[in-house]
Design an enzyme around this catalytic site. Structure first.
Site, PDB file in Angstrom:
ATOM      1  N   HIS A 177      15.293  13.028  11.853  1.00  0.00           N
ATOM      2  CA  HIS A 177      14.146  13.156  12.769  1.00  0.00           C
ATOM      3  C   HIS A 177      13.202  11.960  12.651  1.00  0.00           C
ATOM      4  O   HIS A 177      12.294  11.820  13.450  1.00  0.00           O
ATOM      5  CB  HIS A 177      13.413  14.500  12.593  1.00  0.00           C
ATOM      6  CG  HIS A 177      12.660  14.645  11.315  1.00  0.00           C
ATOM      7  ND1 HIS A 177      12.492  15.852  10.690  1.00  0.00           N
ATOM      8  CD2 HIS A 177      12.029  13.759  10.530  1.00  0.00           C
ATOM      9  CE1 HIS A 177      11.782  15.686   9.583  1.00  0.00           C
ATOM     10  NE2 HIS A 177      11.494  14.429   9.465  1.00  0.00           N
ATOM     11  N   HIS A 178      13.434  11.101  11.657  1.00  0.00           N
ATOM     12  CA  HIS A 178      12.665   9.865  11.576  1.00  0.00           C
ATOM     13  C   HIS A 178      13.253   8.795  12.493  1.00  0.00           C
ATOM     14  O   HIS A 178      12.709   7.714  12.602  1.00  0.00           O
ATOM     15  CB  HIS A 178      12.667   9.324  10.143  1.00  0.00           C
ATOM     16  CG  HIS A 178      12.005  10.239   9.164  1.00  0.00           C
ATOM     17  ND1 HIS A 178      10.676  10.148   8.840  1.00  0.00           N
ATOM     18  CD2 HIS A 178      12.476  11.286   8.456  1.00  0.00           C
ATOM     19  CE1 HIS A 178      10.361  11.095   7.964  1.00  0.00           C
ATOM     20  NE2 HIS A 178      11.436  11.793   7.722  1.00  0.00           N
ATOM     21  N   TYR A 190       9.057  15.875   0.409  1.00  0.00           N
ATOM     22  CA  TYR A 190       8.813  17.185  -0.192  1.00  0.00           C
ATOM     23  C   TYR A 190       8.577  17.064  -1.685  1.00  0.00           C
ATOM     24  O   TYR A 190       7.871  17.890  -2.279  1.00  0.00           O
ATOM     25  CB  TYR A 190       9.965  18.139   0.131  1.00  0.00           C
ATOM     26  CG  TYR A 190       9.949  18.450   1.603  1.00  0.00           C
ATOM     27  CD1 TYR A 190       8.923  19.223   2.127  1.00  0.00           C
ATOM     28  CD2 TYR A 190      10.879  17.925   2.469  1.00  0.00           C
ATOM     29  CE1 TYR A 190       8.842  19.473   3.475  1.00  0.00           C
ATOM     30  CE2 TYR A 190      10.804  18.172   3.822  1.00  0.00           C
ATOM     31  CZ  TYR A 190       9.781  18.950   4.326  1.00  0.00           C
ATOM     32  OH  TYR A 190       9.693  19.176   5.659  1.00  0.00           O
ATOM     33  N   ARG A 237       1.880   1.535  15.172  1.00  0.00           N
ATOM     34  CA  ARG A 237       1.460   1.339  13.796  1.00  0.00           C
ATOM     35  C   ARG A 237       1.901  -0.045  13.319  1.00  0.00           C
ATOM     36  O   ARG A 237       2.681  -0.719  13.986  1.00  0.00           O
ATOM     37  CB  ARG A 237       2.049   2.434  12.900  1.00  0.00           C
ATOM     38  CG  ARG A 237       3.548   2.411  12.820  1.00  0.00           C
ATOM     39  CD  ARG A 237       4.104   3.666  12.176  1.00  0.00           C
ATOM     40  NE  ARG A 237       4.030   3.587  10.728  1.00  0.00           N
ATOM     41  CZ  ARG A 237       4.898   4.183   9.903  1.00  0.00           C
ATOM     42  NH1 ARG A 237       5.894   4.893  10.398  1.00  0.00           N
ATOM     43  NH2 ARG A 237       4.786   4.086   8.605  1.00  0.00           N
ATOM     44  N   THR A 264       7.208  27.060   5.528  1.00  0.00           N
ATOM     45  CA  THR A 264       5.895  26.465   5.276  1.00  0.00           C
ATOM     46  C   THR A 264       4.806  27.414   5.755  1.00  0.00           C
ATOM     47  O   THR A 264       3.787  27.616   5.078  1.00  0.00           O
ATOM     48  CB  THR A 264       5.773  25.107   5.987  1.00  0.00           C
ATOM     49  OG1 THR A 264       6.981  24.385   5.768  1.00  0.00           O
ATOM     50  CG2 THR A 264       4.609  24.317   5.463  1.00  0.00           C
ATOM     51  N   SER A 270      -1.173  27.375  -5.434  1.00  0.00           N
ATOM     52  CA  SER A 270      -0.827  28.768  -5.735  1.00  0.00           C
ATOM     53  C   SER A 270      -1.381  29.222  -7.078  1.00  0.00           C
ATOM     54  O   SER A 270      -1.398  30.414  -7.371  1.00  0.00           O
ATOM     55  CB  SER A 270       0.695  28.952  -5.738  1.00  0.00           C
ATOM     56  OG  SER A 270       1.222  28.555  -4.512  1.00  0.00           O
ATOM     57  N   TRP A 299       7.179  -0.099   3.880  1.00  0.00           N
ATOM     58  CA  TRP A 299       7.688   0.567   2.672  1.00  0.00           C
ATOM     59  C   TRP A 299       9.065   1.136   2.942  1.00  0.00           C
ATOM     60  O   TRP A 299       9.810   1.449   2.013  1.00  0.00           O
ATOM     61  CB  TRP A 299       6.718   1.639   2.169  1.00  0.00           C
ATOM     62  CG  TRP A 299       6.859   2.995   2.796  1.00  0.00           C
ATOM     63  CD1 TRP A 299       6.256   3.390   3.954  1.00  0.00           C
ATOM     64  CD2 TRP A 299       7.620   4.109   2.333  1.00  0.00           C
ATOM     65  NE1 TRP A 299       6.617   4.689   4.233  1.00  0.00           N
ATOM     66  CE2 TRP A 299       7.448   5.163   3.257  1.00  0.00           C
ATOM     67  CE3 TRP A 299       8.435   4.341   1.223  1.00  0.00           C
ATOM     68  CZ2 TRP A 299       8.057   6.405   3.111  1.00  0.00           C
ATOM     69  CZ3 TRP A 299       9.048   5.587   1.087  1.00  0.00           C
ATOM     70  CH2 TRP A 299       8.849   6.604   2.022  1.00  0.00           C
ATOM     71  N   HIS A 317      13.496  11.797   3.334  1.00  0.00           N
ATOM     72  CA  HIS A 317      12.879  13.058   3.709  1.00  0.00           C
ATOM     73  C   HIS A 317      12.689  13.988   2.525  1.00  0.00           C
ATOM     74  O   HIS A 317      11.589  14.508   2.341  1.00  0.00           O
ATOM     75  CB  HIS A 317      13.534  13.744   4.897  1.00  0.00           C
ATOM     76  CG  HIS A 317      12.524  14.683   5.478  1.00  0.00           C
ATOM     77  ND1 HIS A 317      11.496  14.233   6.265  1.00  0.00           N
ATOM     78  CD2 HIS A 317      12.285  15.978   5.248  1.00  0.00           C
ATOM     79  CE1 HIS A 317      10.683  15.240   6.515  1.00  0.00           C
ATOM     80  NE2 HIS A 317      11.139  16.321   5.917  1.00  0.00           N
ATOM     81  N   ASP A 350       6.358  21.191 -26.814  1.00  0.00           N
ATOM     82  CA  ASP A 350       6.305  19.848 -26.229  1.00  0.00           C
ATOM     83  C   ASP A 350       7.359  19.809 -25.135  1.00  0.00           C
ATOM     84  O   ASP A 350       8.031  20.809 -24.879  1.00  0.00           O
ATOM     85  CB  ASP A 350       6.599  18.765 -27.293  1.00  0.00           C
ATOM     86  CG  ASP A 350       6.027  17.402 -26.878  1.00  0.00           C
ATOM     87  OD1 ASP A 350       6.251  17.000 -25.726  1.00  0.00           O
ATOM     88  OD2 ASP A 350       5.345  16.761 -27.695  1.00  0.00           O
ATOM     89  N   SER A 394      12.678   5.684 -13.976  1.00  0.00           N
ATOM     90  CA  SER A 394      11.576   6.432 -14.577  1.00  0.00           C
ATOM     91  C   SER A 394      11.506   7.844 -13.996  1.00  0.00           C
ATOM     92  O   SER A 394      11.385   8.827 -14.734  1.00  0.00           O
ATOM     93  CB  SER A 394      10.272   5.675 -14.325  1.00  0.00           C
ATOM     94  OG  SER A 394       9.179   6.524 -14.462  1.00  0.00           O
ATOM     95  N   SER A 395      11.604   7.947 -12.666  1.00  0.00           N
ATOM     96  CA  SER A 395      11.514   9.270 -12.034  1.00  0.00           C
ATOM     97  C   SER A 395      12.660  10.163 -12.467  1.00  0.00           C
ATOM     98  O   SER A 395      12.472  11.362 -12.709  1.00  0.00           O
ATOM     99  CB  SER A 395      11.568   9.144 -10.517  1.00  0.00           C
ATOM    100  OG  SER A 395      10.424   8.535 -10.044  1.00  0.00           O
ATOM    101  N   GLU A 411      12.156  13.064  -0.335  1.00  0.00           N
ATOM    102  CA  GLU A 411      11.059  12.411  -1.042  1.00  0.00           C
ATOM    103  C   GLU A 411       9.706  12.942  -0.563  1.00  0.00           C
ATOM    104  O   GLU A 411       8.783  13.135  -1.352  1.00  0.00           O
ATOM    105  CB  GLU A 411      11.147  10.893  -0.820  1.00  0.00           C
ATOM    106  CG  GLU A 411       9.920  10.094  -1.209  1.00  0.00           C
ATOM    107  CD  GLU A 411       9.692  10.034  -2.707  1.00  0.00           C
ATOM    108  OE1 GLU A 411      10.652  10.295  -3.460  1.00  0.00           O
ATOM    109  OE2 GLU A 411       8.558   9.743  -3.128  1.00  0.00           O
ATOM    110  N   LYS A 421       4.158  30.200   3.341  1.00  0.00           N
ATOM    111  CA  LYS A 421       3.292  29.813   2.225  1.00  0.00           C
ATOM    112  C   LYS A 421       1.826  29.913   2.616  1.00  0.00           C
ATOM    113  O   LYS A 421       1.004  30.471   1.880  1.00  0.00           O
ATOM    114  CB  LYS A 421       3.604  28.378   1.790  1.00  0.00           C
ATOM    115  CG  LYS A 421       4.927  28.274   1.095  1.00  0.00           C
ATOM    116  CD  LYS A 421       5.055  26.945   0.408  1.00  0.00           C
ATOM    117  CE  LYS A 421       6.053  27.025  -0.707  1.00  0.00           C
ATOM    118  NZ  LYS A 421       5.562  27.752  -1.869  1.00  0.00           N
ATOM    119  N   HIS A 472       0.846  -1.203   0.000  1.00  0.00           N
ATOM    120  CA  HIS A 472       0.000   0.000   0.000  1.00  0.00           C
ATOM    121  C   HIS A 472       0.882   1.254   0.000  1.00  0.00           C
ATOM    122  O   HIS A 472       0.687   2.164  -0.803  1.00  0.00           O
ATOM    123  CB  HIS A 472      -0.928   0.005   1.219  1.00  0.00           C
ATOM    124  CG  HIS A 472      -1.528   1.349   1.539  1.00  0.00           C
ATOM    125  ND1 HIS A 472      -2.530   1.913   0.790  1.00  0.00           N
ATOM    126  CD2 HIS A 472      -1.256   2.244   2.520  1.00  0.00           C
ATOM    127  CE1 HIS A 472      -2.856   3.102   1.297  1.00  0.00           C
ATOM    128  NE2 HIS A 472      -2.089   3.332   2.352  1.00  0.00           N
TER     129      HIS A 472
END
Lengths: 372, 215, 536
Positions: free
Chosen positions: C313-314, C268, C461, C339, C279, C152, C264, C116, C180-181, C266, C342, C87
């Protein structure tokens, strides 16, 4: 406006009344856990206030600056002054949050001058405790019966949060935990102490607590550690020092008696039925998590025991894998976890249960001889 | 410059960046070790012997040093320190030992992995001789005394008054065994060869892969 | 401004490698397989992402069904772990990221006045390898021993020594997703840097383009690190290296450092394009220029830079030295500043505007409020001592679903509604879309808000079964989950109806919208801006 207020109270009162519903962080029973709770509440409050202001402005704008109300868009779209203000104010609020957080953190990391040291070792899927200054060590395993998990029996109040042997600690003493793991990463967490420390294989981590109140405190493994991650709870029994000392003495005596009993069992010969009965108990507690209660295993993950090569093969190989484990797999060495009597029983059980019919009977003495 | 050359130049730069970052991912491995030494992450201690230069012993200060042995359930050895706790003066050269017994009927190879807690103290715990620098081979039912000689650096920060040294003993027989005849062992031996390739290439502290590589 | 001229001389066309410079697209399936047209590829990405969203959502429903009551009812714990793992992987790499890439493909050339993407054939590749990556990942679930079951985040040694046999397939599929990315990111950067219309200066770029440019740089910097770390997992598991194995001199905690160095930024990558979308939409329906354009650009850039300084921080509970914990706590708290800027800018944009509440605006407003709630819980998680209580509980699950579902996914929905008229040439069914919005809004909060409470109360979790005191709240959460899942079928209905027909859309269906994309007719012709527009 007033009837809106009544409606709000009406919506929320059942929730407020049901205060036994766990909705917030526990305050816990240590000075640190209280500090953490206060920190949590302070930051939550600050966030709520900021939220109310920001969302309040948004909703004001949504209600009053609608095109349908004839609003005409203003032209402003830039202001360095405003940008600087709303960069600075949050920054200052953050500094205000960081100060108490830093002091609490420094206190949490100070493990010096402990009165008692306990080694906590996680493994798939149980905890092992060893008192550093005493010759006391034991495993602590989930004691919730399988039937309750499978919804075949009503669930107890402490469903999934109960163990066969809790960790016993004295109150008002600084207890240091040395946390490590045997296989994958686990995490030892007791919310009431605000202690959560990862158990990393090959490395030790330190944490400490000083419990204020006697009682039973429950926690769980907090790092995904495989299939039964949800089934390795932690229970801590905190008691006054005198009771704790008595418990230690009792444990030492029990250990001596158990050793004597193990010695005696070597000369005993049990019947097949006796071995099968005891073996089933041991199997369900220690083996069924992987090899499954019916011995079928999980294909591709944990091997099944139905007519498997080990079961069909010589007793010696079977004993070897139970006693010494199998390197590179999840199969542990049970030499130090089970008595010779228990190993004899479980091997007998495995060789004769679920349609296995080797007819082999293994006695404690056989196990003891094999180990030599 | 035409657009397609511009494009090509930019693509080249970006690809270089991506490849560089892939390399950086691997560079993080030795970088991490350096940072561990500097910051005391995970309490890693010196992996090769240091030489003890006679120094002034700080007799005004006593530091408790505790020894812990961790034997995973899969490792059928008895392993433990001779003394669990001692008081030492910083700067003093201390000799102690661990005892190991192989309870099985087969020759086995063990590797002890040290870890010091608190991690910030690890840099001040210096070993001039340690059994953890090499792997240990024990014959069936044999026992051995494993020496450890160390000193605590007098610069140890004031707030640290207890150092806990833990050894986790791992069974690396499978990786080491090259005399076994079974299919399994042969496969494992192939793995071992590759292992040493990798440890050499990425300068991992994987001293277990080759005899004599100091940890 | 002249909009479209399809009969441009092919030799003058900067992307004239392609042979289909006639009016419309070729017919049949080969159109989609061989296409190099940015609009086609954008459409493919968007559909792919939606299918993955449904598959990943179905897995979430398996999880929520199992957690509806205490006890094990539907699935065994090993399969449960596969569901949480896959998931997560599908939603991150299969739903959110391709959706943003799809939007980038469709909109960036239109927004900067380019004919293009700069590299159309690479564009085709970067899409078409994706389905294979996810086919491999999903098929591993049917292997003996099951698919990836280590979360994951695939922490070693659970994913190495103790991982299932299918780990190689997992590694391989992550490699393909990464390639791909990276190709997608290179394409975006080259397009934005080299193909802007004359007069489209940097500080005139729409914010969606700016945020995507920064996102693309993040992708190029961190996806290779992910590729590196999965490679190490592969060699540790199959080739006996010891990167993460303590017995061989490695360190399992190092895995987490390398993983979160990717992980991390990722996070963002999955939210910066959302900022760009919101925006664009908020000013359009406020009929007022975006407040503080340049501060928005600087805030995005600072968030991107700070994202490289906060990864640990993870991992506060892994046993870091105090100095490390303090450093990462302070840096993480610092992210709240840009943040916040914004969010304040969006509110200031709305302030004294002339607001209307079409569906894209509704989703954007919900985004601002719910993302801010996710930001608050993020700030709470940054406080290290409190994190020891929050870490790896449902509080964290609530936090990242607020920023990713009611954040990233809501912004994607907003974008879809905003640009559907441009894509299809029809207006969507307004009533149905409002139903979709209100059902989603209510159910997403029923689904994720109570998770804060169970988390605070101590529910870890990634567990398939839980203690009795968590039962009531989990039941509510599961009901919310099914309601949210079903609500998304409404979205499918709206989109299909809109493709098939509906009120014809004008070139610029939104009164206050700005940007080059509204200057081409709706639906946007197959080839646009073959002659670059002049930007004043």
């Amino acid at each position: 406006m007033k009837h809106w207020l009544y409606l709000l109270v009406g919506i929320f009162s059942p929730t407020l009344a049901a205060s036994e519903l766990p909705l917030n962080m526990t305050q816990g029973v240590t000075e640190i856990s209280n500090q953490v709770y206060d920190l949590h509440m302070t930051i939550l409050l600050i966030c709520c206030v900021i939220g109310l202001i920001v969302f309040g402005l948004m909703f004001y704008s949504m209600l009053n600056h609608r095109k349908s109300k004839g609003a005409v868009p203003a032209q402003f779209h830039e202001s360095t002054k405003v940008e600087i203000i709303w960069t600075l104010i949050p920054f200052l609020i953050l500094v205000g949050m960081a100060v108490p957080a830093t002091s609490t953190l420094i206190a949490m990391e100070d493990t010096s001058d402990a009165d008692i040291t306990v080694m906590v070792t996680g493994s798939q899927w149980k905890w092992h405790y060893k008192y550093f200054n005493e010759e006391i060590e034991f495993f602590s395993i989930l004691s919730t019966p399988r039937d309750q998990i499978d919804n075949k029996a009503p669930k107890d109040a402490n469903y999934l949060l109960e163990v066969d042997k809790p960790l016993v600690l004295p109150i008002n003493k600084k207890v240091r935990f040395l946390v490590t793991s045997e296989d994958v990463i686990h995490s030892w967490w007791v919310p009431a102490f605000a202690v959560k420390k990862d158990a990393n294989p090959g490395f030790i981590n330190e944490a400490w607590t000083k419990i204020d109140k006697p009682g039973t405190y429950r926690g769980q493994c907090a790092e995904l550690c495989g299939k039964d991650h949800g089934f390795m709870p932690i229970v801590v029994e905190a008691m006054p020092e005198a009771e704790f000392d008595a418990w230690i003495a009792g444990q030492k005596q029990a250990a001596t008696e158990a050793a004597a009993q193990a010695e005696a069992s070597l000369s005993q010969t049990l019947t097949m039925d006796e071995l099968m009965a005891q073996g089933e108990q041991v199997y369900m507690a220690r083996c069924a998590a992987c090899h499954q209660p019916n011995g079928a295993g999980l294909p591709g993950v944990f091997p099944g025991l139905l007519k498997s090569p080990i079961i069909q093969g010589p007793v010696g190989d079977h004993l070897d894998i139970v006693i010494n484990g199998k390197p590179g797999t999840a199969m542990q060495a049970f030499a130090k976890q089970l008595t010779a009597q228990e190993i004899a029983a479980v091997v007998t059980y495995e060789r004769n249960a679920w349609g296995n019919d080797t007819g082999d009977v293994v006695q404690a003495a056989d196990v003891s001889n094999f180990e030599k | 410059m035409s657009q397609s050359t511009q494009n090509r130049k930019l693509i080249g730069l970006l690809l270089l960046g991506a490849v560089g970052m892939f390399g950086f991912g691997f560079a993080l491995v030795p970088l991490y070790d350096v940072l561990c030494d500097a910051l005391g992450i995970n309490g890693k201690t010196n992996e090769t012997a240091v030489t003890y230069k006679p120094m002034e012993v700080d007799t005004s200060r006593l530091v408790s040093v505790e020894f812990v042995a961790m034997v995973p359930g899969k490792m059928p050895w008895e392993f433990g320190p001779e003394v669990k706790r001692m008081q030492v003066h910083p700067g003093e050269l201390i000799r102690t030992k661990f005892l190991a017994t192989n309870n099985t009927g087969a020759t086995m190879v063990g590797q002890a992995i040290p870890s010091v807690s608190p991690g910030t103290g690890a840099a001040y715990f210096n070993k001039t001789e340690c059994f953890c620098f090499n792997q240990q081979t024990l014959m069936a039912h044999a026992s051995a005394e494993l020496p450890l000689i160390f000193y605590v650096d007098p610069d140890l920060p004031e707030e640290i008054n207890t150092l806990t040294l833990s050894y986790t003993l791992f069974d690396i027989t499978v990786q080491m065994d090259s005399t076994g005849g079974s299919e399994q062992v042969k496969q494992d031996n192939q793995k071992t060869t590759k292992h040493s390739d990798f440890t050499a290439r990425y300068s991992l502290g994987g001293g277990n892969a080759e005899q004599g590589v100091a940890r | 401004m002249n909009t479209t001229t399809q009969d441009t001389d092919a030799t003058l066309d900067p992307v004239s490698h392609d042979d289909h410079h006639h009016d419309g697209p070729p017919k049949g399936i080969m159109r989609w397989i061989l296409t190099t047209n940015h609009k086609d590829i954008g459409t493919l990405y968007l559909w792919f992402s939606f299918i993955m969203f449904l598959i990943g959502g179905a897995m979430a429903l398996v999880i929520r069904a199992e957690l509806f009551q205490p006890g094990l009812q539907l699935v065994d714990p090993n399969f449960f772990n596969q569901m949480t793992t896959v998931h997560g992987l599908i939603m991150v790499f299969g739903a959110v990221m391709p959706a943003f890439t799809g939007l980038a493909n469709w909109m960036i050339p239109l927004m900067i006045g380019a004919p293009d993407m700069a590299l159309p054939r690479m564009n085709n590749w970067s899409f078409w390898i994706l389905p294979f990556a996810f086919f491999i990942l999903l098929s591993s679930l049917f292997m003996e021993g099951g698919g990836p079951n280590f979360g994951w985040t695939f922490y070693a040694p659970l994913s190495t020594t103790y991982g299932p046999d299918s780990t190689a397939l997992f590694v391989f599929s992550v490699h393909i997703m990464g390639i791909s990315s990276i190709m997608g990111a290179i394409n975006v950067i080259v397009t934005i840097v080299n193909m802007r219309a004359p007069g489209m200066t940097w500080m005139k770029l729409p914010l969606f383009v700016w945020t995507w440019l920064i996102t693309a740089f993040l992708l190029i910097m961190v996806m290779p690190v992910l590729a590196g770390v999965v490679t190490m997992v592969l060699t540790d598991k199959y080739f006996a290296t010891s990167f993460f194995d303590a017995a061989g001199g490695g360190d399992p905690v190092m895995f987490q450092h390398i993983f979160w160095f990717f992980g991390h930024p990722e996070v963002y990558i999955m939210i910066l394009p959302s900022f760009g979308i919101v925006s664009s939409i908020v000013p359009a329906f406020s009929r007022k220029k975006l407040f503080g354009y340049s501060s928005m650009v600087y805030a995005t850039a600072s968030i991107a830079i700070l994202s490289f300084l906060v990864w640990a921080h993870h991992m506060f509970t892994t046993g870091m030295p105090l100095a490390g914990e303090l450093f990462f706590m302070y840096c993480t708290m610092l992210i709240a500043v840009p943040t916040g800027v914004k969010i304040f800018n969006w509110v200031a944009t709305m302030w004294r505007g002339a607001l209307t509440f079409e569906t894209p605006m509704l989703f954007s407003l919900a985004f601002i409020i719910l993302f801010t709630i996710g930001g608050f819980s993020g700030l709470m998680l940054a406080i290290t001592p409190a994190d020891f209580q929050y870490h790896d509980t449902y509080f964290v699950v609530a936090h990242f679903h607020y920023v990713l579902v009611s954040g990233a996914v809501f912004s994607i929905m907003a974008a879809a509604y905003y640009w559907l008229p441009k894509w299809t040439g029809h207006m969507y069914n307004d009533t149905l879309s409002k139903w979709h919005f209100w059902c989603s809004l209510i159910s997403v909060n029923v689904l994720f808000f109570p998770m804060h409470f169970v988390g605070l109360a101590g529910m870890p979790r990634r567990i398939p079964d839980y203690a009795l005191q968590f039962a009531d709240i989990n039941q509510i959460v599961s009901i919310g989950g099914f309601a949210f899942g079903l609500s998304q079928l409404l979205f499918l209905a709206v989109v299909i109806k809109c493709i098939r027909g509906g009120e014809a859309a004008e070139a610029k269906p939104w009164e206050g919208a700005e940007g080059l994309e509204w200057e081409v007719p709706s639906p946007a012709p197959y080839h646009t801006f073959s002659t670059p527009p002049e930007v004043k």
